[in-house]
Design an enzyme around this catalytic site. Structure first.
Site, PDB file in Angstrom:
ATOM      1  N   SER A   1       3.288  -2.282  10.292  1.00 31.31           N
ATOM      2  CA  SER A   1       4.737  -2.373  10.478  1.00 31.31           C
ATOM      3  C   SER A   1       5.323  -3.738  10.102  1.00 31.31           C
ATOM      4  O   SER A   1       6.220  -4.243  10.780  1.00 31.31           O
ATOM      5  CB  SER A   1       5.114  -1.991  11.916  1.00 31.31           C
ATOM      6  OG  SER A   1       4.734  -0.653  12.182  1.00 31.31           O
TER       7      SER A   1
ATOM      8  N   GLU B   1      -5.433  -5.030  10.454  1.00 31.93           N
ATOM      9  CA  GLU B   1      -4.388  -4.040  10.704  1.00 31.93           C
ATOM     10  C   GLU B   1      -4.692  -3.315  12.011  1.00 31.93           C
ATOM     11  O   GLU B   1      -5.487  -2.362  12.021  1.00 31.93           O
ATOM     12  CB  GLU B   1      -4.350  -3.020   9.565  1.00 31.93           C
ATOM     13  CG  GLU B   1      -4.053  -3.622   8.222  1.00 31.93           C
ATOM     14  CD  GLU B   1      -3.495  -2.588   7.254  1.00 31.93           C
ATOM     15  OE1 GLU B   1      -2.371  -2.796   6.785  1.00 31.93           O
ATOM     16  OE2 GLU B   1      -4.164  -1.573   7.008  1.00 31.93           O
TER      17      GLU B   1
ATOM     18  N   ASN C   1       0.864  -1.182   0.000  1.00 26.36           N
ATOM     19  CA  ASN C   1       0.000   0.000   0.000  1.00 26.36           C
ATOM     20  C   ASN C   1       0.903   1.237   0.000  1.00 26.36           C
ATOM     21  O   ASN C   1       1.498   1.565   1.021  1.00 26.36           O
ATOM     22  CB  ASN C   1      -0.892  -0.047   1.254  1.00 26.36           C
ATOM     23  CG  ASN C   1      -1.727   1.197   1.432  1.00 26.36           C
ATOM     24  OD1 ASN C   1      -1.812   2.031   0.537  1.00 26.36           O
ATOM     25  ND2 ASN C   1      -2.356   1.316   2.607  1.00 26.36           N
ATOM     26  N   TRP C   2       0.979   1.888  -1.151  1.00 27.75           N
ATOM     27  CA  TRP C   2       1.893   3.034  -1.274  1.00 27.75           C
ATOM     28  C   TRP C   2       1.321   4.287  -0.634  1.00 27.75           C
ATOM     29  O   TRP C   2       2.017   5.303  -0.531  1.00 27.75           O
ATOM     30  CB  TRP C   2       2.211   3.307  -2.749  1.00 27.75           C
ATOM     31  CG  TRP C   2       2.977   2.210  -3.441  1.00 27.75           C
ATOM     32  CD1 TRP C   2       3.448   1.054  -2.873  1.00 27.75           C
ATOM     33  CD2 TRP C   2       3.363   2.159  -4.828  1.00 27.75           C
ATOM     34  NE1 TRP C   2       4.093   0.291  -3.822  1.00 27.75           N
ATOM     35  CE2 TRP C   2       4.060   0.948  -5.031  1.00 27.75           C
ATOM     36  CE3 TRP C   2       3.182   3.012  -5.908  1.00 27.75           C
ATOM     37  CZ2 TRP C   2       4.576   0.580  -6.271  1.00 27.75           C
ATOM     38  CZ3 TRP C   2       3.692   2.654  -7.153  1.00 27.75           C
ATOM     39  CH2 TRP C   2       4.382   1.448  -7.326  1.00 27.75           C
ATOM     40  N   LYS C   3       0.036   4.249  -0.272  1.00 32.59           N
ATOM     41  CA  LYS C   3      -0.646   5.424   0.301  1.00 32.59           C
ATOM     42  C   LYS C   3      -0.431   6.645  -0.614  1.00 32.59           C
ATOM     43  O   LYS C   3      -0.363   6.472  -1.824  1.00 32.59           O
ATOM     44  CB  LYS C   3      -0.167   5.660   1.740  1.00 32.59           C
ATOM     45  CG  LYS C   3      -0.307   4.390   2.578  1.00 32.59           C
ATOM     46  CD  LYS C   3      -0.163   4.594   4.040  1.00 32.59           C
ATOM     47  CE  LYS C   3      -0.311   3.255   4.749  1.00 32.59           C
ATOM     48  NZ  LYS C   3      -0.258   3.367   6.206  1.00 32.59           N
TER      49      LYS C   3
ATOM     50  N   GLY D   1       2.422   2.097  10.795  1.00 31.51           N
ATOM     51  CA  GLY D   1       3.394   3.182  10.661  1.00 31.51           C
ATOM     52  C   GLY D   1       4.099   3.545  11.951  1.00 31.51           C
ATOM     53  O   GLY D   1       4.772   4.566  12.034  1.00 31.51           O
TER      54      GLY D   1
ATOM     55  N   GLU E   1      -7.076   4.590   7.773  1.00 28.83           N
ATOM     56  CA  GLU E   1      -6.921   6.026   7.469  1.00 28.83           C
ATOM     57  C   GLU E   1      -8.191   6.572   6.818  1.00 28.83           C
ATOM     58  O   GLU E   1      -8.578   7.712   7.052  1.00 28.83           O
ATOM     59  CB  GLU E   1      -5.675   6.243   6.586  1.00 28.83           C
ATOM     60  CG  GLU E   1      -4.402   6.063   7.407  1.00 28.83           C
ATOM     61  CD  GLU E   1      -3.210   5.491   6.656  1.00 28.83           C
ATOM     62  OE1 GLU E   1      -3.184   5.546   5.404  1.00 28.83           O
ATOM     63  OE2 GLU E   1      -2.291   4.966   7.320  1.00 28.83           O
TER      64      GLU E   1
ATOM     65  N   GLY F   1       2.771  -1.236   4.284  1.00 26.60           N
ATOM     66  CA  GLY F   1       2.743   0.190   3.951  1.00 26.60           C
ATOM     67  C   GLY F   1       4.139   0.704   3.680  1.00 26.60           C
ATOM     68  O   GLY F   1       4.707   0.498   2.606  1.00 26.60           O
ATOM     69  N   GLY F   2       4.741   1.347   4.691  1.00 28.62           N
ATOM     70  CA  GLY F   2       6.046   1.998   4.536  1.00 28.62           C
ATOM     71  C   GLY F   2       7.092   1.141   3.839  1.00 28.62           C
ATOM     72  O   GLY F   2       7.790   1.624   2.932  1.00 28.62           O
TER      73      GLY F   2
ATOM     74  N   HIS G   1      -9.630   1.103   4.752  1.00 30.93           N
ATOM     75  CA  HIS G   1      -8.360   1.260   5.476  1.00 30.93           C
ATOM     76  C   HIS G   1      -8.606   2.179   6.673  1.00 30.93           C
ATOM     77  O   HIS G   1      -9.420   3.105   6.597  1.00 30.93           O
ATOM     78  CB  HIS G   1      -7.302   1.856   4.536  1.00 30.93           C
ATOM     79  CG  HIS G   1      -5.936   1.842   5.132  1.00 30.93           C
ATOM     80  ND1 HIS G   1      -5.531   2.790   6.050  1.00 30.93           N
ATOM     81  CD2 HIS G   1      -4.895   0.985   4.980  1.00 30.93           C
ATOM     82  CE1 HIS G   1      -4.286   2.507   6.424  1.00 30.93           C
ATOM     83  NE2 HIS G   1      -3.878   1.418   5.789  1.00 30.93           N
TER      84      HIS G   1
HETATM   85  P1  PGA Z   1       2.744   0.189   7.654  1.00 28.54           P
HETATM   86  O1  PGA Z   1       1.267   0.412   7.009  1.00 28.54           O
HETATM   87  O2  PGA Z   1       3.293  -1.078   7.063  1.00 28.54           O
HETATM   88  O3  PGA Z   1       3.515   1.411   7.233  1.00 28.54           O
HETATM   89  O4  PGA Z   1       2.559   0.088   9.121  1.00 28.54           O
HETATM   90  C1  PGA Z   1       0.401  -0.647   6.780  1.00 28.54           C
HETATM   91  C2  PGA Z   1      -0.895  -0.135   6.178  1.00 28.54           C
HETATM   92  O5  PGA Z   1      -1.372   0.927   6.606  1.00 28.54           O
HETATM   93  O6  PGA Z   1      -1.468  -0.759   5.262  1.00 28.54           O
END
Ligand code: PGA
Length: 265
Positions: free
Chosen positions: A221, A176, A17-19, A182, A105, A242-243, A103
């Site tokens: 993470s 998640e 997930n590149w956000k 993150g 977010e 994500g990251g 998600h």
């Molecule tokens: P993260 O994000 O790996 O940076 O914790 C995961 C996500 O939000 O899908």
């Protein structure tokens, strides 16, 4: 519900997930690096979720390969006067097979409710996309002992859209925990497994056949150094990253960890 032989019924998946990150040059580089690593049909299924603006680049670079991609969101209507929104058909038009829905977010910053999540899941299925639905509790909800209650509510909200027995699972779920996204804090493998088993049990209560087949990814993470221990758990079928999905080398190591787990089963 634990199934020690998950490899027989469920492939492993790694999703990135590149956000809201990246420009065309980044998308080209990342996608090409993954392709250069040589995905084969025996590899874990790798799915990228770039921002909408980068879908044409990913599509162009990855077309015809076994790499998959999807949108990070969609709107539930098919077309019309909805400024700023994107439909399932538009995602399909860019070669998307998947779409992320719900998600944390989106739930927290954009106030997406369980009701909205269900509408989006139905719209995705209607467009021929596979929804990857995110669920998870906040730190406060966990500390108050409400993890199961929150997950029950989030899972039950989407159960009306779940496929019927005899079919393949028509969606993927990603657990998640919000406190792990993150932050560098990860749920321990056993802790995550416990929640995944609980979630699979919720699905089994509605449809045991789909519960056996549905992929439950872990997110929060996920890094190269914890991926293998997480993915080895019986009810964890891969990760939503994500990251770490923004760095080709790190992401490929996570894919490699999934490959090792898949072969070891
Ligand atoms: P993260 O994000 O790996 O940076 O914790 C995961 C996500 O939000 O899908």
């Amino acid at each position: 519900m634990t199934n020690g032989r998950k490899g027989d019924v469920r492939p492993i998946m790694v999703a990135g997930n590149w956000k809201m990150n990246g420009l065309n040059a980044d998308a080209e580089h990342l996608t090409q690096a993954i392709l250069d690593a040589g995905l084969t049909p025996a590899s874990p299924e790798v799915v990228l979720f770039p921002p909408f603006t980068l879908l044409p680049m990913v599509h162009q670079v990855a077309k015809g390969s076994s790499l998959r991609w999807g949108g990070q969101n969609l709107f539930w209507e098919s077309h019309g006067a909805y400024t700023g929104e994107i439909s399932g058909a538009m995602l399909r038009d860019h070669g998307c097979r998947y779409v992320l829905i719900g998600h944390s977010e989106r739930r927290q910053i954009f106030q997406e409710t369980d009701e909205i999540v269900l509408k989006k899941v139905k719209a995705a299925l209607h467009s021929g996309l596979i929804p990857m639905v995110c669920i998870g509790e906040s730190e406060q909800e966990r500390l108050q002992g409400n993890t199961e209650e929150v997950l029950r509510r989030q899972v039950e909200a989407i159960l009306p859209a779940l496929g019927s027995a005899g079919q393949q699972a028509n969606m993927v779920l990603a657990y998640e925990p919000i406190w792990a996204i993150g932050t560098g804090k990860t749920a321990g493998p056993e802790q995550a497994q416990e929640v995944h088993a609980f979630v699979r049990g919720l699905i089994a209560a509605k449809n045991p056949d789909i519960a056996r087949k549905i992929l439950l990814l872990y997110g929060g993470s996920v890094k190269a150094n914890n991926a293998q221990s997480l993915f080895s758990q019986p009810d964890i079928d891969g990760g939503l990253v994500g990251g770490a999905s923004l760095q080709a080398a790190e992401f490929l190591q996570i894919c490699q960890a999934a490959h090792v787990v898949a072969r070891g089963l």
